[in-house]
Design an enzyme around this catalytic site. Structure first.
Site, PDB file in Angstrom:
ATOM      1  N   LYS A 110       3.782  11.739  12.849  1.00 23.45           N
ATOM      2  CA  LYS A 110       4.990  12.425  12.387  1.00 23.45           C
ATOM      3  C   LYS A 110       5.311  13.601  13.317  1.00 23.45           C
ATOM      4  O   LYS A 110       6.458  13.808  13.717  1.00 23.45           O
ATOM      5  CB  LYS A 110       4.792  12.904  10.947  1.00 23.45           C
ATOM      6  CG  LYS A 110       6.094  13.186  10.253  1.00 23.45           C
ATOM      7  CD  LYS A 110       5.996  13.050   8.744  1.00 23.45           C
ATOM      8  CE  LYS A 110       7.377  13.232   8.131  1.00 23.45           C
ATOM      9  NZ  LYS A 110       7.361  13.183   6.681  1.00 23.45           N
ATOM     10  N   LYS A 189       2.027  -4.434  12.644  1.00 28.26           N
ATOM     11  CA  LYS A 189       1.361  -4.358  11.341  1.00 28.26           C
ATOM     12  C   LYS A 189       2.414  -4.361  10.215  1.00 28.26           C
ATOM     13  O   LYS A 189       3.417  -3.655  10.318  1.00 28.26           O
ATOM     14  CB  LYS A 189       0.553  -3.053  11.277  1.00 28.26           C
ATOM     15  CG  LYS A 189      -0.082  -2.796   9.950  1.00 28.26           C
ATOM     16  CD  LYS A 189      -0.467  -1.341   9.806  1.00 28.26           C
ATOM     17  CE  LYS A 189      -0.338  -0.941   8.359  1.00 28.26           C
ATOM     18  NZ  LYS A 189      -0.470   0.482   8.116  1.00 28.26           N
ATOM     19  N   LYS A 192       5.798  -0.844   5.105  1.00 26.28           N
ATOM     20  CA  LYS A 192       7.120  -0.439   4.623  1.00 26.28           C
ATOM     21  C   LYS A 192       7.835   0.408   5.678  1.00 26.28           C
ATOM     22  O   LYS A 192       9.032   0.298   5.877  1.00 26.28           O
ATOM     23  CB  LYS A 192       6.977   0.375   3.338  1.00 26.28           C
ATOM     24  CG  LYS A 192       6.862  -0.494   2.110  1.00 26.28           C
ATOM     25  CD  LYS A 192       6.219   0.235   0.964  1.00 26.28           C
ATOM     26  CE  LYS A 192       4.719   0.146   1.033  1.00 26.28           C
ATOM     27  NZ  LYS A 192       3.984   0.430  -0.168  1.00 26.28           N
TER      28      LYS A 192
HETATM   29  P1  TYM Z   1      -1.506   2.171   1.082  1.00 27.01           P
HETATM   30  O1  TYM Z   1      -0.840   2.305  -0.231  1.00 27.01           O
HETATM   31  O2  TYM Z   1      -0.706   2.445   2.295  1.00 27.01           O
HETATM   32  O3  TYM Z   1      -2.087   0.729   1.238  1.00 27.01           O
HETATM   33  C1  TYM Z   1      -2.940   0.152   0.248  1.00 27.01           C
HETATM   34  C2  TYM Z   1      -3.961  -0.727   0.929  1.00 27.01           C
HETATM   35  O4  TYM Z   1      -3.313  -1.800   1.625  1.00 27.01           O
HETATM   36  C3  TYM Z   1      -3.804  -1.868   2.965  1.00 27.01           C
HETATM   37  N1  TYM Z   1      -2.735  -2.360   3.855  1.00 27.01           N
HETATM   38  C4  TYM Z   1      -2.910  -3.301   4.791  1.00 27.01           C
HETATM   39  N2  TYM Z   1      -3.985  -3.996   5.156  1.00 27.01           N
HETATM   40  C5  TYM Z   1      -3.853  -4.893   6.144  1.00 27.01           C
HETATM   41  N3  TYM Z   1      -2.693  -5.134   6.793  1.00 27.01           N
HETATM   42  C6  TYM Z   1      -1.573  -4.466   6.460  1.00 27.01           C
HETATM   43  N4  TYM Z   1      -0.444  -4.750   7.084  1.00 27.01           N
HETATM   44  C7  TYM Z   1      -1.653  -3.481   5.419  1.00 27.01           C
HETATM   45  N5  TYM Z   1      -0.767  -2.626   4.844  1.00 27.01           N
HETATM   46  C8  TYM Z   1      -1.455  -1.949   3.875  1.00 27.01           C
HETATM   47  C9  TYM Z   1      -4.226  -0.436   3.283  1.00 27.01           C
HETATM   48  O5  TYM Z   1      -5.190  -0.379   4.287  1.00 27.01           O
HETATM   49  C10 TYM Z   1      -4.790   0.047   1.970  1.00 27.01           C
HETATM   50  O6  TYM Z   1      -6.136  -0.284   1.820  1.00 27.01           O
HETATM   51  N6  TYM Z   1      -4.066   6.411   1.457  1.00 27.01           N
HETATM   52  C11 TYM Z   1      -4.095   5.100   0.849  1.00 27.01           C
HETATM   53  C12 TYM Z   1      -4.148   5.146  -0.668  1.00 27.01           C
HETATM   54  C13 TYM Z   1      -5.300   5.929  -1.183  1.00 27.01           C
HETATM   55  C14 TYM Z   1      -6.663   5.500  -1.157  1.00 27.01           C
HETATM   56  C15 TYM Z   1      -7.387   6.574  -1.760  1.00 27.01           C
HETATM   57  C16 TYM Z   1      -7.328   4.360  -0.685  1.00 27.01           C
HETATM   58  C17 TYM Z   1      -5.238   7.138  -1.760  1.00 27.01           C
HETATM   59  N7  TYM Z   1      -6.508   7.534  -2.105  1.00 27.01           N
HETATM   60  C18 TYM Z   1      -8.774   6.503  -1.894  1.00 27.01           C
HETATM   61  C19 TYM Z   1      -8.712   4.303  -0.829  1.00 27.01           C
HETATM   62  C20 TYM Z   1      -9.429   5.364  -1.430  1.00 27.01           C
HETATM   63  C21 TYM Z   1      -2.813   4.379   1.262  1.00 27.01           C
HETATM   64  O7  TYM Z   1      -1.842   4.988   1.625  1.00 27.01           O
HETATM   65  O8  TYM Z   1      -2.829   3.045   1.091  1.00 27.01           O
END
Ligand code: TYM
Length: 324
Positions: A110, A189, A192
């Protein structure tokens, strides 16, 4: 083994979320103590529309339950229902080096784009560390993009333990090799923020349209192609069983076919793959009270655990709470 993971309700879940994370959540709910939560506090760093956030949080719960998350086997809850985590976040923040957070990719990207970042985005990984440490989690199933955050969590736990004694369990990331990075419709990848997603519960007609628009190279139909390096094939492989995958790989190597054939197959196999979940989701939509009850029960269970860990951390660093 205690498992924990979170997913942000920033929009409807897509194939990347499913193959990168949700599928693992479901597999790991058997034989382990599993906690899964909807990270609405993290989503606040990007979603500033209260109605949208509430709706997306409920949609996330519906999606997860429909896809097979079983509230009798795993604890499903909403992040903000456990205020202990935000308190723990502050304790961790007092000992989180600026340099460590400055190296985190979401913030760095960012900044590099010249956008203004707020403190929420900057300290995002600390809240994530609190999420993980509050439940003494051993294993955190995530996609590749979250691995850096788990490393930050480990660093923070290590230095807190070094200062105050053995307070936190040391978690580790669990990455699913075969689908570490699910590609989007443009081959990057799936995310969104890249506008290249296909949602799990999108209408089949809309899925078909998006699939037909997946980018491909412009090699002639007759030429043999390498399946391994083709993102259309990668997507197909996520859905197809081994015999169908092999058959498709052979077609690629032989050549003499158009990508349109693969796309049609992909749309069909994806529709079939999520068919049962789609029906379950419709059922759940008709019983929102049940969904609310599941979330309330999950929150109560999660709070019990998080309160213990917070108490331990407060005692250790000299800020015990007098009334409880
Ligand atoms: P988030 O909401 O962006 O994504 C949720 C999970 O989906 C996986 N993911 C993917 N894996 C493979 N290929 C892709 N194209 C892809 N897009 C998304 C992400 O790796 C993730 O595992 N910060 C985290 C949410 C969070 C969290 C936590 C996770 C908050 N606290 C504690 C684990 C433990 C997040 O933004 O995920």
């Amino acid at each position: 083994m205690r498992i924990l993971s979170g997913i942000q309700p920033t929009g409807r879940f897509h194939w990347g979320n499913y193959f990168g994370a949700i599928r693992q959540y479901i597999a790991l709910q058997d034989g382990h103590e599993a906690y899964y939560f909807i990270a609405n506090l993290h989503a606040l760093t990007t979603v500033r529309d209260p109605l949208r956030l509430r709706r997306a949080t409920l949609d996330a719960a519906l999606d997860l339950l429909a896809l097979g998350l079983d509230p009798d086997r795993a604890t499903l809850f909403v992040q903000s229902d456990v205020p202990e985590v935000s308190e723990l976040c502050w304790l961790l923040m007092t000992n989180a080096p600026m340099g460590l957070l400055e190296r985190c990719v979401a913030y760095k990207e960012k900044k590099a784009k010249g956008l203004t970042a707020d403190a929420g985005l900057f300290t995002y990984p600390v809240l994530m560390a609190a999420d993980i440490l509050a439940y003494d989690a051993d294993l955190v199933p995530v996609g590749e993009d979250q691995v850096q955050h788990i490393e930050v969590c480990r660093d923070l736990a290590r230095s807190f333990n070094h200062l105050y004694g053995d307070v936190f369990a040391m978690p580790r990331a669990q990455l699913m090799e075969s689908s570490a990075k699910v590609p989007g419709t443009d081959g990057e990848k799936m995310s969104k923020s890249y506008d290249n997603t296909i949602e799990i519960f999108e209408e089949p007609a809309s899925v078909r349209k998006k699939v037909m628009r997946i980018t491909t190279d412009s090699r002639a139909m007759e030429e043999p192609k390498a399946p391994e390096t083709d993102h259309l094939f990668q997507l197909y492989s996520l859905f197809a069983d081994a015999p169908r995958r092999e058959e498709m790989a052979a077609l690629y190597r032989r050549g003499g076919f158009g990508y349109g054939t693969v796309k049609k197959e992909l749309a069909a196999v994806a529709e079939e793959f999520f068919g049962d979940a789609r029906a379950r989701r419709r059922e759940l939509e008709g019983d929102l009270e049940r969904v609310e009850a599941i979330l309330a029960d999950g929150a109560a269970r999660a709070r019990r655990k998080a309160a213990q860990v917070l108490h331990r951390a407060q005692q250790a660093c000299g800020v015990p709470v007098r009334s409880r």
